[in-house]
Each structure stands twice: as C-alpha cells, then as structure tokens.
Enzyme design. Structure first.
Site, PDB file in Angstrom:
ATOM      1  N   SER A 106       0.857  -6.528  11.339  1.00  0.00           N
ATOM      2  CA  SER A 106       0.170  -6.145  10.109  1.00  0.00           C
ATOM      3  C   SER A 106      -1.323  -6.478  10.227  1.00  0.00           C
ATOM      4  O   SER A 106      -1.989  -5.967  11.122  1.00  0.00           O
ATOM      5  CB  SER A 106       0.825  -6.837   8.909  1.00  0.00           C
ATOM      6  OG  SER A 106       0.383  -6.281   7.696  1.00  0.00           O
ATOM      7  N   GLU A 199       2.158   1.886  12.666  1.00  0.00           N
ATOM      8  CA  GLU A 199       2.996   1.619  11.496  1.00  0.00           C
ATOM      9  C   GLU A 199       2.071   1.334  10.324  1.00  0.00           C
ATOM     10  O   GLU A 199       0.896   1.054  10.517  1.00  0.00           O
ATOM     11  CB  GLU A 199       3.941   0.441  11.759  1.00  0.00           C
ATOM     12  CG  GLU A 199       3.254  -0.901  12.030  1.00  0.00           C
ATOM     13  CD  GLU A 199       2.871  -1.663  10.773  1.00  0.00           C
ATOM     14  OE1 GLU A 199       3.524  -1.448   9.723  1.00  0.00           O
ATOM     15  OE2 GLU A 199       1.904  -2.432  10.811  1.00  0.00           O
ATOM     16  N   HIS A 269       6.962  -2.758   8.997  1.00  0.00           N
ATOM     17  CA  HIS A 269       7.187  -3.639   7.851  1.00  0.00           C
ATOM     18  C   HIS A 269       8.619  -3.653   7.326  1.00  0.00           C
ATOM     19  O   HIS A 269       8.880  -4.258   6.291  1.00  0.00           O
ATOM     20  CB  HIS A 269       6.221  -3.277   6.728  1.00  0.00           C
ATOM     21  CG  HIS A 269       4.844  -3.834   6.914  1.00  0.00           C
ATOM     22  ND1 HIS A 269       3.928  -3.259   7.765  1.00  0.00           N
ATOM     23  CD2 HIS A 269       4.229  -4.923   6.390  1.00  0.00           C
ATOM     24  CE1 HIS A 269       2.799  -3.958   7.731  1.00  0.00           C
ATOM     25  NE2 HIS A 269       2.961  -4.970   6.908  1.00  0.00           N
TER      26      HIS A 269
END
Length: 296
Positions: A106, A199, A269
């Site tokens: 992330s 992502e 995630h």
C-alpha cells in the site's frame, strides 16, 4: 538478500499511519512462533494526528533499523499515508553494507520504489496490522516462505481479460496511486522490460482512468515485459457512472500493447495478498488454464 534464520531479529516500525502496540500483538506472536526476535520501534504507539509520530520520529525510527546490522528484516506496521514524506531524508549508506528485506504494501510502495531505484530488493507483503484478518493465512504463510528462503510458485485462475503469453523480467510495482504520485521524483524508475504489478483501494473509477492515462503518457506502459493486475478493491463511482469498472479501464489502456497480461492475481488489499519480491527476476506465463508466476 539473506534468508532469515531462527533467532534473527525482525523490527516493526510504522512509516505512515499510527498503530498501537496492542494491534501488533497478533503479528508478534506469529513472528515469535517462527523463532524470530521482534524489536518494536518507537513509532509503535506514537501518535501525531493520523501519523505514527512526526516525520522526524518516523524517519529516525526507520533510519535506526536500517543502520543496525543486528536487525535482519524490517516490517512496516501498516500503510495509510506518510511514507513518501520521509524518503528523501533517509541515508542508505549503512543499509547498503548490510542489506535487509523491508516489508509492506500500500503506502509502503513508495519505499519499495525508492529501494528498487537504489538497486535493492524488497518485499511487498502483508503487514502486522492485518495479521488478525480472517482469511489472511495464505498471505502470512507466503511471507514466512520468502523470509526463510523456501521456493515460491504462484497460480492465478483464468480471467476473460487475460492476454496470453510468456515473459521474463524484474518484478516491480505495487499500489497504483502511489506509483502515480512518485513519477518525476527521485524514487521514480524505468519500467522498460519489467513485469509490473498493480493494485489499489478505495479510489473513484475516474481516478483509476486518470492515473492510467498518466502512466501511459509517461511511457510507463509501452515497453513492459508483462503486466499483473491484482485487487482493485472498494472502487467508487460518481452519480453519473463512469461506465467501466477498474479492470475494463486497465484493459482499455493496455489493449494496443502485445505483452502478456494477468488479471485477478492475488495481491493487494484483500485478505489473500501473496508476498512478492520487488526487484527479483520472474517468469510470467499466462495461458488458457490460468497464470503462473515463478522466480528465476
């Protein structure tokens, strides 16, 4: 990169959003069960608005772990926002003498990109804040296997948007939003000949389109060896719909290129977030029965 051994020290620091020591207990127990000694940084439990302490504290905490040769790996406690704020003030001189895996995903994508630009591998993988999450067992086990040097081979099911083919190249990537924001900075790097994985989470669909347009205009998509698309989670739309979902947007912006593309790879995630070594050479095979990723 050296494989970990029982008795090695692994540090937990937070380069971004704040965490409590209680939120780290599940991960600490797992790491200890692997025979590792866990060292908590000063950022665990620190509180400065949404951050795990001011920039100076987060920077100094990570710097101390980078410099300490007894620390064999560094786990970033969680994502959120804040890692890029400290990158340009870090000194990797001592780290280069004793490289160690830095782990996270992330917001930590900024750190992965920075390390790749400097010539180091890093590990895109589950973070301590998510260890208690239901369904995370495979993600945790993939982290353990890579840390201790076990062989890794990943498979993804067939997806109708896949483009068949085989490619080899260094694996790079992570969070689309973060990769987008570091273009033009000292953490930016050449995507040519690489296998890129992407992502993202909690973005408006038009943001996904805008970022893909930007990557393409910057030449980031044109000369890839291959492309892996992971989770595009909790996407949002406007009152007037954008008209395409995240996967359709990505397919549109890569349609004119010939490299293999794998959609719906288990990275991102969602709970099933398999660990990937950034900067290591891989072979990607996308075919009629699905996709396979192996390290070379």
């Amino acid at each position: 990169m050296k494989n970990l051994q029982p008795g090695d020290k692994i540090a937990i620091v937070s380069t971004a959003r704040k965490v409590s020591s209680e939120e780290m207990q599940s991960a600490i127990s797992v790491l200890q069960s692997w025979g590792l000694e866990v060292v908590l940084g000063e950022t665990v439990g620190a509180d400065f608005h949404q951050f795990a302490g001011p920039d100076e504290l987060r920077r100094n905490d990570l710097q101390r772990m980078l410099d300490d040769p007894s620390i064999k790996a560094i786990l970033c406690a969680r994502g959120g926002y804040g890692t890029a704020r400290i990158l340009d003030h870090l000194d990797f001189t001592k780290f280069a003498q004793n490289p160690k895996l830095i782990i996270g995903f992330s917001d930590v994508t900024a750190l992965h990109a920075h390390l790749y630009k400097l010539g180091f591998e890093s590990l895109h993988a589950i973070m301590p804040i998510l260890f208690p999450r239901e369904g995370s067992e495979a993600a945790i086990e993939s982290l353990r296997r890579i840390l201790f040097g076990d062989e890794i081979s990943y498979n993804a099911p067939i997806h109708p948007f896949n483009r068949f083919g085989t490619a080899e190249g260094e694996l790079v990537g992570g969070n689309l939003s973060i990769l987008h924001t570091i273009i033009g900075t000292r953490s930016d790097f050449d995507y040519s000949g690489k296998i890129l994985f992407l992502e993202d989470l909690d973005e408006y669909l038009y943001h996904i389109d805008r970022m893909l347009v930007h990557l393409d205009r910057c030449g980031k998509l044109e000369n890839l060896a291959g492309l892996i698309i992971g989770h595009m989670s909790d996407m949002k739309d406007n009152t007037i719909p954008f008209g395409r979902n995240a996967y359709e947007i990505i397919r549109e912006h890569t349609a004119r290129y010939n490299y293999p593309v794998c959609f719906d790879f288990p990275v991102g995630h969602e709970a099933h977030n398999l660990a990937l070594v950034c900067g290591r050479k891989v072979k990607l095979e996308v075919g009629e029965s699905g996709s396979e990723l192996n390290y070379i």
